[in-house]
Design an enzyme around this catalytic site. Structure first.
Site, short mmCIF file in Angstrom:
data_model
loop_
_atom_site.label_atom_id
_atom_site.label_comp_id
_atom_site.label_asym_id
_atom_site.label_seq_id
_atom_site.Cartn_x
_atom_site.Cartn_y
_atom_site.Cartn_z
N VAL A 81 -3.16 0.71 -3.13
CA VAL A 81 -4.05 1.35 -4.28
C VAL A 81 -3.81 0.59 -5.45
O VAL A 81 -2.91 -0.15 -5.63
CB VAL A 81 -3.15 2.70 -4.68
CG1 VAL A 81 -3.64 3.35 -5.69
CG2 VAL A 81 -3.10 3.79 -3.52
N ALA A 90 -1.00 -2.08 -9.24
CA ALA A 90 -1.41 -1.91 -7.76
C ALA A 90 -0.06 -1.28 -7.03
O ALA A 90 1.10 -1.87 -7.51
CB ALA A 90 -2.17 -3.07 -7.02
N LYS A 91 0.00 -0.87 -5.77
CA LYS A 91 1.00 -0.71 -5.04
C LYS A 91 0.67 -0.44 -3.69
O LYS A 91 -0.57 0.08 -3.44
CB LYS A 91 1.98 0.34 -5.40
CG LYS A 91 3.46 0.32 -5.09
CD LYS A 91 4.14 -0.63 -6.20
CE LYS A 91 5.67 -0.84 -5.79
NZ LYS A 91 6.19 -1.60 -6.66
N GLY A 92 1.08 -0.82 -2.82
CA GLY A 92 1.00 -0.68 -1.35
C GLY A 92 2.24 -0.14 -0.47
O GLY A 92 3.37 -0.18 -1.02
#
Ligand code: NAD
Length: 432
Positions: free
Chosen positions: A76, A121-123
């Site tokens: 994201v 962001a992050k995942g």
């Protein structure tokens, strides 16, 4: 055909409902509160409440027993107005779209607050990495990287380690990305091993940053580190380094914990022995000369400093009233719910909020990315000098802002970050 359509529609509904996770609600609630005080333009509020991009991927891998298992993965990107997006990759059984979206939003405010040219962001992958063999973990990481390939890149979006991931996983991500591009691209991820373009100081960066802001806080409270005690939840990358670096400053670490529970000794734990014990036994429970306690009991101990450094949502309206620490320094992202926050503020507990306290990790990740782009590497003294300067000046900016505007440290940190993003959006305008 109808059955197929129904299946797709159910799948989409399932994904959308994942957005409504408790953590995403917390992130949105915090944002709304800060936006209200800032009197933020409603058009911008709607844009910033949701991530700019969210990619949901299926990650099929061949298990060692020959069967194929499919894992759910996410990346994201919340906002990219200041530059490429940046954020960790989490491997944990509870990972979901809402959690990843919340963490991405916090990354946006964090990078803006400390002045990095990044968006958030992050995942993550919904998986228990402890249940996979090393080969399965490598296949999972490489396939996940291939699935999110269109979104990542050194000028687009740069992943890093988070819960359940480490430098080896970053090395596999960097290699997979580089194989697709055709040459080595070290700047695509940070938190890599030194030998392939990593930086000195990254493994301990988050802990080091936390210790810098804790020491500044103690100085302002006129408490000497030698007369202070600390309790730390989580003994992974962040928790272990905070424990080690704080004990080197003379702070007495009276309790630490991991997922299995905690250990407590009111006279202080010998942290280098605890580290050796964990390396040998994999868990902390059973450490000699300490009492076994639960993670809930640990949070309620009397101490100068409490540092939650594991998962989110551990300090809630149920236990906030029982917190006895003088200073709450948030190593984890989102450890305190908004309801608990109000109770702690009433109790006059000094809170160093996550987006400020744990920003050392992304600050040194930024140094790693800059060094990779320049192909020119710095020594540890230079890294720590620059980290100290950036994090302590952010700390005092937030402190001054909170006094000037009569808001909490958390609101001050969020407002500073959000304000910077809002200003950039205003200047750049809305495309088309
Ligand atoms: P890690 O995987 O290295 O360690 C996590 C630790 O928490 C382990 O000791 C684990 O046993 C423990 N833990 C897991 N579930 C728990 C539970 N339910 N109760 C108590 N303990 C539990 O992860 P990390 O990198 O140290 O990250 C910890 C927190 O810090 C996360 O919230 C992460 O988002 C945040 N953070 C990490 C970094 C970084 O650079 N690694 C940077 C900023 C923020």
């Amino acid at each position: 055909m109808e059955i197929q359509k129904q299946k797709i529609s159910n799948g989409v509904k399932e994904i959308i409902s994942e957005f409504e996770s408790p953590m995403h609600k917390i992130a949105k609630e915090q944002f709304e509160e800060a936006a209200e005080i800032l009197n933020l333009d409603p058009n911008l509020r709607d844009r910033l409440k949701k991530p700019a991009r969210a990619l949901v991927v299926s990650v099929p891998i061949k298990m060692d027993n020959g069967r194929v298992e499919v894992f759910q993965g996410y990346r994201v990107q919340h906002d990219s107005v200041l530059g490429p997006t940046k954020g960790g990759i989490r491997y944990h059984p509870d990972v979901n779209l809402g959690e990843v979206a919340a963490l991405a939003m916090w990354m946006t405010w964090k990078c803006a607050l400390v002045g990095l040219p990044y968006g958030g962001a992050k995942g993550g992958i919904r998986v228990d990495p402890n249940k996979l063999s090393i080969n399965e973990l490598e296949r999972l990481t490489r396939r996940f990287t291939a699935e999110i390939f269109p979104l990542i890149g050194p000028t687009q979006d740069i992943p890093a380690p988070d819960v359940g991931t480490n430098d080896q996983i970053m090395a596999w991500m960097m290699d997979t990305y580089s194989q697709q591009i055709g040459y080595s691209v070290p700047g695509v991820v940070t938190g890599k091993p030194i030998s392939i373009g990593g930086t000195y100081g990254r493994p301990e960066a988050t802990g080091q940053g936390l210790v810098y802001v804790i020491l500044e806080t103690l100085k302002n409270m006129k408490i000497s580190p030698k007369n202070s005690t600390a309790v730390i939840q989580g003994f992974g990358n962040v928790g272990e380094n905070v424990a080690r670096l704080l004990s080197e400053q003379g702070v007495k670490i009276i309790a630490v914990s991991d997922i299995q529970g905690g250990i407590y000794n009111k006279r202080g734990l010998n942290i280098s022995e605890v580290i050796k014990y964990k390396e040998k036994n994999k868990i902390l429970r059973g450490f000699p000369n300490a009492q076994n306690i639960t993670n809930d009991e640990l949070l309620e101990l009397s101490a100068t400093i409490l540092c939650p450094a594991a998962l989110s949502g551990v300090i809630t309206e149920k236990n906030a009233d029982k917190i006895k620490a003088k200073v709450l320094v948030e190593g984890a992202n989102g450890p305190t719910t908004p309801g608990a926050d109000k109770i702690l503020n009433k109790k006059n507990i000094f809170i160093i909020p996550d987006i400020l306290a744990n920003s050392g990790g992304v600050i040194v990740s930024y140094f790693e990315w800059v060094q990779d782009i320049e192909s020119y590497f710095w020594d540890i003294e230079e890294i720590n000098k620059k980290l100290f300067k950036i994090i302590t000046s952010a700390f005092y900016r937030v402190w001054d802002f909170s006094k000037k505007k009569k808001v909490s440290m958390r609101q001050a940190a969020l407002m500073s970050g959000i304000n910077k993003i809002a200003e950039a959006h205003k200047l750049r305008g809305l495309y088309p």
